[in-house]
Design an enzyme around this catalytic site. Structure first.
Site, short mmCIF file in Angstrom:
data_model
loop_
_atom_site.label_atom_id
_atom_site.label_comp_id
_atom_site.label_asym_id
_atom_site.label_seq_id
_atom_site.Cartn_x
_atom_site.Cartn_y
_atom_site.Cartn_z
N ASP A 73 0.80 -1.21 -0.08
CA ASP A 73 0.03 0.00 0.02
C ASP A 73 0.87 1.27 -0.03
O ASP A 73 1.57 1.60 0.96
CB ASP A 73 -0.83 -0.14 1.15
CG ASP A 73 -1.85 1.21 1.24
OD1 ASP A 73 -1.73 2.14 0.47
OD2 ASP A 73 -2.74 1.11 1.89
N TYR A 120 -1.33 16.69 -7.90
CA TYR A 120 -0.75 15.52 -8.55
C TYR A 120 0.30 16.19 -9.39
O TYR A 120 1.40 15.69 -9.52
CB TYR A 120 -1.80 15.54 -9.75
CG TYR A 120 -1.62 14.22 -10.58
CD1 TYR A 120 -1.10 12.94 -10.05
CD2 TYR A 120 -1.37 14.65 -11.89
CE1 TYR A 120 -0.82 11.92 -11.06
CE2 TYR A 120 -0.80 13.41 -12.76
CZ TYR A 120 -0.61 12.36 -12.39
OH TYR A 120 -0.31 11.34 -13.22
#
Length: 251
Positions: free
Chosen positions: A55, A147
């Protein structure tokens, strides 16, 4: 004969799955890092595949994956940092948690894996690292500040580490895809359709028109470039480079 080994993050879908398929087709041992083992199950019939629970948003999980790779794989021939997330929102609607999560997944996880796994490459005198960045590492895009920041950071990290490891036989490069036909693209299509009232087809056409080729990049095209940088003798002197594959979007 020494088995060539590659670790690929986000191997369960999209670009990551295509990259894994490309390496498996060439007989490599693939360490597929993903959150769910079920996501990589379809790849088992393709070759020598090993699942590693991963993860990217959780440092403990990233470090556990790095330890497993160090213990079970030893010296990796290549590492592909592909796992990533993107959120789209105006700056004033981007929460601190969204920003921090984006940085953890897109920057911190690759940093940790490169830090923990490059040592064995240096000791062996050979290794290839490829970071999957984005055209958002090369220019700005509206409503994706977190982002863009993360992908710019990943590209800077790539360049810095390339210089650090160049004398030691390890190359570090970035691949910067434009819009690619993955579930991330589909999420954008869904968002456009919901906010504008356009049909799915109209939303896809609108995104396609942003590309000079009027189409999305194929995941297999990205995988081919990644494989070249990771495996080809012709790429031995390529390091610190950022390869854009976007149909001319950033030309």
């Amino acid at each position: 004969m020494t088995v060539k080994q590659v670790a690929i993050t986000g191997a369960g879908r999209g670009i990551g799955r295509s990259i894994a398929e490309r390496f498996l087709a060439e007989g490599w041992r693939v360490w597929a890092l993903a959150r769910q083992e079920s996501s990589v199950e379809p790849l088992r019939s393709r070759g020598d595949l090993h699942f590693v629970s991963f993860d990217a948003a959780e440092e403990r999980s990233v470090m556990a994956a790095a330890l497993k790779l160090t213990t079970d794989a030893g010296h990796l021939t290549a590492l592909v940092n592909n796992a990533g997330i993107a959120i789209a929102a105006p700056l004033h609607k981007t929460t601190t948690e969204e920003f921090e999560r984006t940085m953890r997944v897109n920057v911190s996880a690759p940093f940790l894996l490169m830090r923990e796994l490059s040592g064995a490459m240096v000791k062996a005198g050979h290794g290839r690292i490829v970071n999957i960045a984005s055209t958002a590492a090369k220019k700005g895009f509206k409503y994706t500040s977190a982002y863009c920041a993360s992908k710019h950071a990943l590209l800077g990290l790539t360049r810095s580490l390339a210089l650090e490891l160049a004398p030691k036989g390890v190359t570090v490069n970035a691949v910067c895809p434009g819009w690619t036909d993955t579930d991330m693209l589909q999420a954008s299509v869904d968002r456009i359709a919901q906010t504008t009232g356009r049909s799915q087809e109209e939303a896809r056409e609108a995104l396609a028109k942003l590309n000079p080729m009027h189409r999305a990049v194929k995941p297999e095209e990205v995988a081919e470039l990644v494989f070249f940088l990771s495996a080809s003798a012709a790429a031995a002197a390529i390091t610190g480079a950022d390869y854009t594959i976007d149909g001319g979007e950033t030309a």
